[in-house]
Design an enzyme around this catalytic site. Structure first.
Site, PDB file in Angstrom:
ATOM      1  N   ASN A  34      60.767 -33.455 -46.405  1.00  7.35           N
ATOM      2  CA  ASN A  34      61.598 -34.362 -47.204  1.00  7.35           C
ATOM      3  C   ASN A  34      60.702 -35.155 -48.172  1.00  7.35           C
ATOM      4  O   ASN A  34      59.880 -35.963 -47.729  1.00  7.35           O
ATOM      5  CB  ASN A  34      62.350 -35.280 -46.220  1.00  7.35           C
ATOM      6  CG  ASN A  34      63.256 -36.264 -46.916  1.00  7.35           C
ATOM      7  OD1 ASN A  34      62.913 -36.815 -47.949  1.00  7.35           O
ATOM      8  ND2 ASN A  34      64.423 -36.512 -46.326  1.00  7.35           N
TER       9      ASN A  34
ATOM     10  N   ASP B 218      61.380 -38.656 -37.329  1.00  9.17           N
ATOM     11  CA  ASP B 218      62.803 -38.327 -37.251  1.00  9.17           C
ATOM     12  C   ASP B 218      63.543 -39.631 -37.464  1.00  9.17           C
ATOM     13  O   ASP B 218      63.218 -40.650 -36.846  1.00  9.17           O
ATOM     14  CB  ASP B 218      63.199 -37.682 -35.928  1.00  9.17           C
ATOM     15  CG  ASP B 218      64.541 -36.978 -36.078  1.00  9.17           C
ATOM     16  OD1 ASP B 218      64.609 -35.992 -36.833  1.00  9.17           O
ATOM     17  OD2 ASP B 218      65.537 -37.431 -35.484  1.00  9.17           O
TER      18      ASP B 218
ATOM     19  N   LYS C  12      61.010 -51.628 -50.803  1.00  8.31           N
ATOM     20  CA  LYS C  12      61.544 -50.970 -49.597  1.00  8.31           C
ATOM     21  C   LYS C  12      60.456 -50.904 -48.522  1.00  8.31           C
ATOM     22  O   LYS C  12      60.720 -51.111 -47.342  1.00  8.31           O
ATOM     23  CB  LYS C  12      62.075 -49.569 -49.946  1.00  8.31           C
ATOM     24  CG  LYS C  12      62.732 -48.860 -48.770  1.00  8.31           C
ATOM     25  CD  LYS C  12      63.249 -47.471 -49.105  1.00  8.31           C
ATOM     26  CE  LYS C  12      63.648 -46.715 -47.836  1.00  8.31           C
ATOM     27  NZ  LYS C  12      63.961 -45.300 -48.053  1.00  8.31           N
TER      28      LYS C  12
ATOM     29  N   HIS D 263      62.506 -49.321 -41.959  1.00 10.07           N
ATOM     30  CA  HIS D 263      62.334 -48.718 -40.640  1.00 10.07           C
ATOM     31  C   HIS D 263      61.065 -47.853 -40.605  1.00 10.07           C
ATOM     32  O   HIS D 263      60.262 -47.931 -39.686  1.00 10.07           O
ATOM     33  CB  HIS D 263      63.576 -47.875 -40.323  1.00 10.07           C
ATOM     34  CG  HIS D 263      63.984 -46.927 -41.426  1.00 10.07           C
ATOM     35  ND1 HIS D 263      64.074 -47.325 -42.732  1.00 10.07           N
ATOM     36  CD2 HIS D 263      64.278 -45.598 -41.435  1.00 10.07           C
ATOM     37  CE1 HIS D 263      64.422 -46.295 -43.489  1.00 10.07           C
ATOM     38  NE2 HIS D 263      64.553 -45.231 -42.712  1.00 10.07           N
ATOM     39  N   ARG D 264      60.876 -47.049 -41.649  1.00 13.59           N
ATOM     40  CA  ARG D 264      59.729 -46.124 -41.683  1.00 13.59           C
ATOM     41  C   ARG D 264      58.424 -46.900 -41.825  1.00 13.59           C
ATOM     42  O   ARG D 264      57.437 -46.601 -41.148  1.00 13.59           O
ATOM     43  CB  ARG D 264      59.915 -45.140 -42.853  1.00 13.59           C
ATOM     44  CG  ARG D 264      58.834 -44.073 -42.951  1.00 13.59           C
ATOM     45  CD  ARG D 264      59.278 -42.914 -43.799  1.00 13.59           C
ATOM     46  NE  ARG D 264      60.479 -42.288 -43.234  1.00 13.59           N
ATOM     47  CZ  ARG D 264      61.703 -42.466 -43.705  1.00 13.59           C
ATOM     48  NH1 ARG D 264      61.927 -43.188 -44.790  1.00 13.59           N
ATOM     49  NH2 ARG D 264      62.739 -41.912 -43.101  1.00 13.59           N
TER      50      ARG D 264
END
Ligand code: ITT
Length: 193
Positions: A9, A60, A164, A169-170
């Site tokens: 991705n 994930d 961001k 979260h990442r």
């Protein structure tokens, strides 16, 4: 120590801030059969770490919507079907959320770190926000244009990548991994003294 990020991705890769696993494009991706982000992150990290001697991490992740009992969750990439694109996935989320007042949602990222087919550790990051009724912004990827982050007063699709990265979260899962690796390095150099 070589550390590679393994993902197909491009949106994630931009946020990894790490070297991509060399040759990843020619490696068949693993099946993602898990029921949890942890399971799937581990499957990916174990798989890709077999292709190098360095450390490999895989992410994930997904969107968990309270009013949809945590959906799309681990199915975030294929919510509207196996070959669904982000637009179709976003449309389906909006359709299922039609008329629902509780818009609370979170992004979750679980990063698994492995080396040569052996799991080292997993790291989890989350960020809370609200789903809008129409997408806003063209930045980011996936569900970002629907995800309103109150602290910014805009969606992740309207925020810059750098913005961001301060709360996502990442970024949080990555920070936990880097802290862990730092600790390992320090204890390795302590014991070498
Ligand atoms: P890899 O498995 O190769 O890493 P993938 O896109 O298939 O790529 P996942 O199975 O983890 O990865 O699916 C994650 C999906 O969750 C992703 O395709 C988006 O739809 C969504 N998602 C995850 N993080 C996101 C973020 O930061 N912003 C927007 N959407 C996100």
């Amino acid at each position: 120590m070589k550390l590679y990020g393994a993902t197909t991705n491009q949106g994630k890769l931009r946020e990894f801030d790490a070297e991509a696993l060399p040759g990843l494009a020619s490696i068949d991706p693993p099946e993602e059969t898990g029921q949890t982000f942890e399971d799937n992150a581990i499957q990916k990290a174990l798989h890709y770490s077999g292709f190098t001697t360095g450390y490999v991490f895989a992410d994930d992740s997904g969107l968990a919507v309270d009013a949809l009992d945590g959906a799309p969750g681990v199915y975030s990439a294929r919510y509207a079907g196996p070959d669904a694109n982000s637009e179709a996935n976003n449309r389906l989320v909006l359709e299922r959320m039609n008329g629902i007042a509780n818009r609370r949602a979170r992004f979750v990222s679980v990063i698994a770190l492995a080396r040569q087919g052996r799991l080292i550790q997993t790291f989890r990051g989350e960020v809370e926000g609200e789903l809008l009724e129409t997408p806003r912004g063209t930045g980011g990827f996936g569900y970002d244009p629907l995800f309103y982050y109150p602290g910014f007063g805009c969606t992740f699709g309207e925020a810059t990548l750098a913005q961001k990265q301060t709360v996502s979260h990442r970024a949080r899962a990555l920070a936990a991994m880097r802290e862990y690796l730092q600790g390992r390095n320090e204890s390795a150099s302590d014991s070498a003294e």
